[in-house]
Scaffold this motif. Sequence first.
Motif, PDB file in Angstrom:
ATOM      1  N   ASP A   2       0.856  -1.193   0.000  1.00  0.00           N
ATOM      2  CA  ASP A   2       0.000   0.000   0.000  1.00  0.00           C
ATOM      3  C   ASP A   2       0.886   1.235   0.000  1.00  0.00           C
ATOM      4  N   LYS A   3       0.994   1.887  -1.150  1.00  0.00           N
ATOM      5  CA  LYS A   3       1.913   3.019  -1.281  1.00  0.00           C
ATOM      6  C   LYS A   3       1.491   4.223  -0.438  1.00  0.00           C
ATOM      7  N   ASN A   4       0.242   4.265  -0.020  1.00  0.00           N
ATOM      8  CA  ASN A   4      -0.233   5.378   0.805  1.00  0.00           C
ATOM      9  C   ASN A   4      -0.025   5.143   2.295  1.00  0.00           C
ATOM     10  N   SER A   5       0.391   3.945   2.638  1.00  0.00           N
ATOM     11  CA  SER A   5       0.611   3.609   4.047  1.00  0.00           C
ATOM     12  C   SER A   5       1.924   4.204   4.542  1.00  0.00           C
TER      13      SER A   5
ATOM     14  N   SER B 245       7.414   1.997   2.866  1.00  0.00           N
ATOM     15  CA  SER B 245       8.848   1.795   2.613  1.00  0.00           C
ATOM     16  C   SER B 245       9.377   0.599   3.392  1.00  0.00           C
ATOM     17  N   ILE B 246       8.844   0.375   4.591  1.00  0.00           N
ATOM     18  CA  ILE B 246       9.274  -0.761   5.399  1.00  0.00           C
ATOM     19  C   ILE B 246       8.808  -2.066   4.758  1.00  0.00           C
ATOM     20  N   GLN B 247       7.553  -2.079   4.283  1.00  0.00           N
ATOM     21  CA  GLN B 247       7.016  -3.277   3.626  1.00  0.00           C
ATOM     22  C   GLN B 247       7.804  -3.607   2.354  1.00  0.00           C
TER      23      GLN B 247
END
Length: 619
Positions: free
Chosen positions: A581-584, A588-590
């Motif tokens: 989910d780029k908005n989360s 970056s961690i994922q």
Amino acid sequence: MNSIWNKNLKLFEQRFPALAPILSLKEYDFSRDDCEIKIQAAKNGQTTALVKGLPLHSKYDPLREAESYLSKIDENKTEAIIFFSFGLGYAPLLAARKFLNKGKDCPAIILIEKDKHYLEAALSVLDFEEVFKYEKLLFIIDAEEKDAESLLPHFNKENAFIYSVPSQKEHAKEYFSNLESFLEKNTKKEEINNATLEKFAHLWLRNSLKNIHWLYECDGVKKYFGLGADLPFTILAAGPSLKKILPFLKEIKERSVVIAVDTSLHACLKAGVEPDFIIIMDPQYYCARHLDFLSSPSSILICENAVYPSVFNFKCREKVLCTSMFPSGQYFERKIGIKGILKAGGSVTTSAWDFARACGAKEIYIAGMDLGYPGKETHVRGSQFEEKIHCLSNRFSTAEKDNITSLLSAGKILDKDYEGNDLITDEKMSVFRWWFEKAAESGNLDGQKTYSLTKESLFIKNIEFQNLNYFLSKPSIIDKKNNFFSKAEQLSEKKQKDYCSREQFKEIYLSFENNLKELKSLGTEALALVKKAENNKGNIYEINQALGQIDSKIINSSAKDAASLVFPTAKQLEKLLADVDKNSPMASIQSSRIIYGQLLKAVNEYLQLLERYRKLNIS
């Protein structure tokens, strides 16, 4: 002179001091009766223009029109914005404005204009200051097609946004059309390379690590480079038309250095002639089968370190290696010595041609490189491919049926041979043709001419047909060939005092293994930090800082390039990251968890194979 022109010219001269005098730019005189470009006002008051009555921009709102074109740019994939002409320059100005503050992540802006007067017109009308401030800026003005192409080798329709407005490129329509075809070919080449990498990366890795000791035990192909300037070279490919050449192969060998690609070797030996060189580059098992049950005691085998291991069992005069195309081999070569680069264009025949060129040959003849199906045949009779088909034939799967399947399975196209006759070919072969057109053109500039001895082959620009009778009228060069091989033997790296010893090779092997272990340690440490962040057991800012430090160490690792071979391609990685989910705030961690996980997977594969082949390589 108007103030806009003065300002633009000054900025141009400051940014491109070497280019400005060559172009001799002059302010465009729109008032001349015979000038092509006529200025007029758009409905909203902005400046627009007509060329022979054809509008370069919108008659209502040129700026918004440019915005509409540029809105199609995918910022995540675009490494360059390439303008095939640009009218008065609204689109380049907007592109520079849009990406100016992106820093190192900004795409390159490449402005291509065949007619410098169109650039003069643009610089006379609009203020280009923001364009000239743009860091990654390239002008290609008044350049020949081949010169423009030489500046665009890394771009294609996947990684570049092509700005191409019909009215703005009409004055050099064919020029821009040819450049667009060039980028299309680059796209196909990139797609083929990526598909090949995805399919064969693990095979290449296994082969290259199992064969790594041959980098120490074999000479490099470079010992022949530059020694054949007074020798014709003949390359034998396995197309159906080769059958017309085989009866004259003995005479051809007396008059030239003969290079047989792996697929044509069986037919050569069946004709009673051992070629001077045999070349095999493909790492697949089925390509190694071309050498099955054959021997050629007087021939020299040229291969790449990652070929299928059984290739090294082939009985011949000598085996020499070209520079490895893969990271593990390249790592060892940097320590042991470079073997000699041969370019690969997707076909072993391209490597054979490049070898002939590297040897300095002024005349390169090719036979049987049909790049099509003359007589609706796929390979010369007697090639290993042909023999295999007959061995497998039965009542339900005949050789003829298999041949037809080959003809119908690759996107059939109708083209022309050297006599203008229709020739069935396909899309894949058109990529090889393009490679040879460019390569032969480059060779011609260096005084190295390429000829086809088979008129049934696909017509290739820059490669002329040469009648076999003319070739056979040449004198024998057996003494010159002997001298060629004798000089090469004197240049053998293995005979030099400073050549890598067995103990030194062992140290290189163990050092490579240790570097990979360090890379594994970094990846493990990074993954632990990622898991800590995901479990809310640490400060995200501090964890990201620590990950940044680890990334810096990974980038500087001497083993990172080796790991890249079995690391996912850009498209594979894109699929793996699709669920993030780029908005989360944790995006970056994922993403990091996936990337470090793939890094560890790649490194572990290397370490397992190095351990498996340790005894073979350094015992």
